[in-house]
Write a protein that holds these residues in place. Structure first.
Motif, mmCIF file in Angstrom:
data_model
loop_
_atom_site.group_PDB
_atom_site.id
_atom_site.type_symbol
_atom_site.label_atom_id
_atom_site.label_comp_id
_atom_site.label_asym_id
_atom_site.label_seq_id
_atom_site.Cartn_x
_atom_site.Cartn_y
_atom_site.Cartn_z
ATOM 1 N N LEU A 123 4.698 -14.419 -49.234
ATOM 2 C CA LEU A 123 5.403 -14.175 -49.016
ATOM 3 C C LEU A 123 5.239 -13.902 -47.334
ATOM 4 O O LEU A 123 5.533 -12.802 -46.889
ATOM 5 C CB LEU A 123 6.802 -12.999 -49.409
ATOM 6 N N ASP A 124 5.941 -14.716 -46.189
ATOM 7 C CA ASP A 124 6.309 -14.205 -45.354
ATOM 8 C C ASP A 124 6.925 -14.167 -44.614
ATOM 9 O O ASP A 124 7.791 -14.648 -44.819
ATOM 10 C CB ASP A 124 4.869 -15.640 -44.371
ATOM 11 N N ILE A 125 7.461 -12.736 -43.937
ATOM 12 C CA ILE A 125 8.205 -12.323 -43.722
ATOM 13 C C ILE A 125 8.736 -12.651 -41.948
ATOM 14 O O ILE A 125 7.364 -12.272 -41.415
ATOM 15 C CB ILE A 125 8.768 -10.844 -43.919
ATOM 16 N N PHE A 126 9.734 -12.832 -41.402
ATOM 17 C CA PHE A 126 9.522 -13.197 -39.685
ATOM 18 C C PHE A 126 8.674 -14.995 -39.554
ATOM 19 O O PHE A 126 7.509 -13.887 -39.340
ATOM 20 C CB PHE A 126 8.901 -12.302 -38.986
ATOM 21 N N GLY A 127 8.708 -15.263 -40.518
ATOM 22 C CA GLY A 127 7.767 -17.198 -39.689
ATOM 23 C C GLY A 127 7.399 -17.492 -39.082
ATOM 24 O O GLY A 127 6.442 -17.773 -39.276
ATOM 25 N N ILE B 279 2.378 -9.691 -49.488
ATOM 26 C CA ILE B 279 3.631 -9.776 -48.397
ATOM 27 C C ILE B 279 3.476 -9.816 -47.186
ATOM 28 O O ILE B 279 2.089 -8.415 -46.991
ATOM 29 C CB ILE B 279 4.926 -8.880 -49.084
ATOM 30 N N PHE B 280 3.687 -10.667 -46.547
ATOM 31 C CA PHE B 280 2.424 -9.874 -44.602
ATOM 32 C C PHE B 280 4.185 -10.680 -43.771
ATOM 33 O O PHE B 280 5.096 -11.562 -44.289
ATOM 34 C CB PHE B 280 2.319 -11.927 -44.231
ATOM 35 N N MET B 281 3.928 -9.675 -43.071
ATOM 36 C CA MET B 281 5.133 -9.451 -42.286
ATOM 37 C C MET B 281 4.301 -9.503 -40.520
ATOM 38 O O MET B 281 3.798 -8.663 -40.171
ATOM 39 C CB MET B 281 6.356 -8.612 -42.632
ATOM 40 N N ASP B 282 4.877 -10.024 -39.691
ATOM 41 C CA ASP B 282 4.797 -9.346 -38.467
ATOM 42 C C ASP B 282 6.000 -10.065 -37.189
ATOM 43 O O ASP B 282 6.502 -10.433 -37.126
ATOM 44 C CB ASP B 282 3.932 -10.780 -38.225
ATOM 45 N N PRO B 283 6.706 -8.397 -37.799
ATOM 46 C CA PRO B 283 8.203 -8.531 -36.748
ATOM 47 C C PRO B 283 8.268 -8.521 -35.297
ATOM 48 O O PRO B 283 6.947 -8.274 -34.924
ATOM 49 C CB PRO B 283 8.731 -7.620 -37.594
ATOM 50 N N PRO B 284 8.986 -8.650 -34.793
ATOM 51 C CA PRO B 284 8.766 -8.427 -33.354
ATOM 52 C C PRO B 284 8.762 -7.010 -33.238
ATOM 53 O O PRO B 284 8.818 -6.195 -33.205
ATOM 54 C CB PRO B 284 10.470 -9.241 -32.573
ATOM 55 N N TYR B 285 7.532 -7.490 -32.320
ATOM 56 C CA TYR B 285 6.892 -5.892 -31.513
ATOM 57 C C TYR B 285 8.062 -4.648 -30.871
ATOM 58 O O TYR B 285 9.125 -5.270 -30.781
ATOM 59 C CB TYR B 285 5.924 -6.216 -30.245
ATOM 60 N N ASP B 286 7.219 -3.743 -30.961
ATOM 61 C CA ASP B 286 8.606 -2.066 -30.455
ATOM 62 C C ASP B 286 9.998 -2.473 -31.153
ATOM 63 O O ASP B 286 10.207 -2.221 -30.503
ATOM 64 C CB ASP B 286 8.973 -3.358 -28.984
#
Length: 186
Positions: free
Chosen positions: A46-50, A118-125
């Motif tokens: 699962l890639d969140i914030f694709g 599960i991988f997630m890379d949300p917008p910073y800060d």
């Protein structure tokens, strides 16, 4: 941006020309996947914030069987679909699901599925990683031995949740990578 390794190695991937997406740099993506190498083959990912879908496509290229991507922006969803179409022939058989929604609703919509990674890379800060961890736990979408990988700005507060523990972390300039698993009962 390109696929680094596996069946689709070298395929170039699209990204938006505006600055909506902050793609995971190739060097960081390669390091993350090297650390996950024993867990990728046959996995559900699962890639969140694709964003552009590059991380999930890398997982498929390295042998994941199923990829789900959550992305809120419709323009980015179109780029993900284009990138999947571009590498599809090289990858052979796989299952793919694209969810065009915010991460909260996207995670909740997956409550009947389980993921190995599960991988997630949300917008910073934004602090979204800890919110997403709570939703992942509440929706019960991570397999018992599953791994969560969080990419965020290295000076942000570490991602935390009472049910998960950080088992490994790395820093790449301003980028921090955290590997989490369920806490072991003692």
């Amino acid at each position: 941006m390109r696929v680094i390794a596996g069946l689709a190695r070298g395929h170039k991937l699209k990204a938006t020309e505006d600055y909506d997406i902050r793609p995971t740099p190739d060097r960081v993506r390669e390091s993350v996947f090297n650390m996950l190498s024993n867990d990728i083959y046959g996995s559900s990912f699962l890639d969140i914030f694709g964003g552009s879908g590059a991380v999930g496509i890398e997982a498929l290229s390295r042998g994941a069987d199923f990829l789900a991507v959550i992305e809120k922006n419709k323009k980015h969803c179109k780029i993900i679909e284009d990138n999947i179409s571009h590498v599809k022939k090289a990858l052979g058989e796989f299952k793919f699901k694209l969810i065009n929604s915010g991460f909260e609703d996207g995670i909740r919509s997956l409550k009947d599925q389980k993921f190995d990674i599960i991988f997630m890379d949300p917008p910073y800060d934004t602090g979204f990683s800890s919110t997403a961890l709570k939703l992942i736990y509440d929706a019960d979408i991570l397999n018992a031995e599953g791994i969560i990988v969080v990419e965020q700005k290295s000076n942000e507060e570490e991602p935390h949740n009472a049910h998960f523990e950080i088992v490994k972390n790395k820093r790449y300039g301003i980028t921090g990578i955290y590997f989490l698993k369920y806490k072991q009962e003692v």
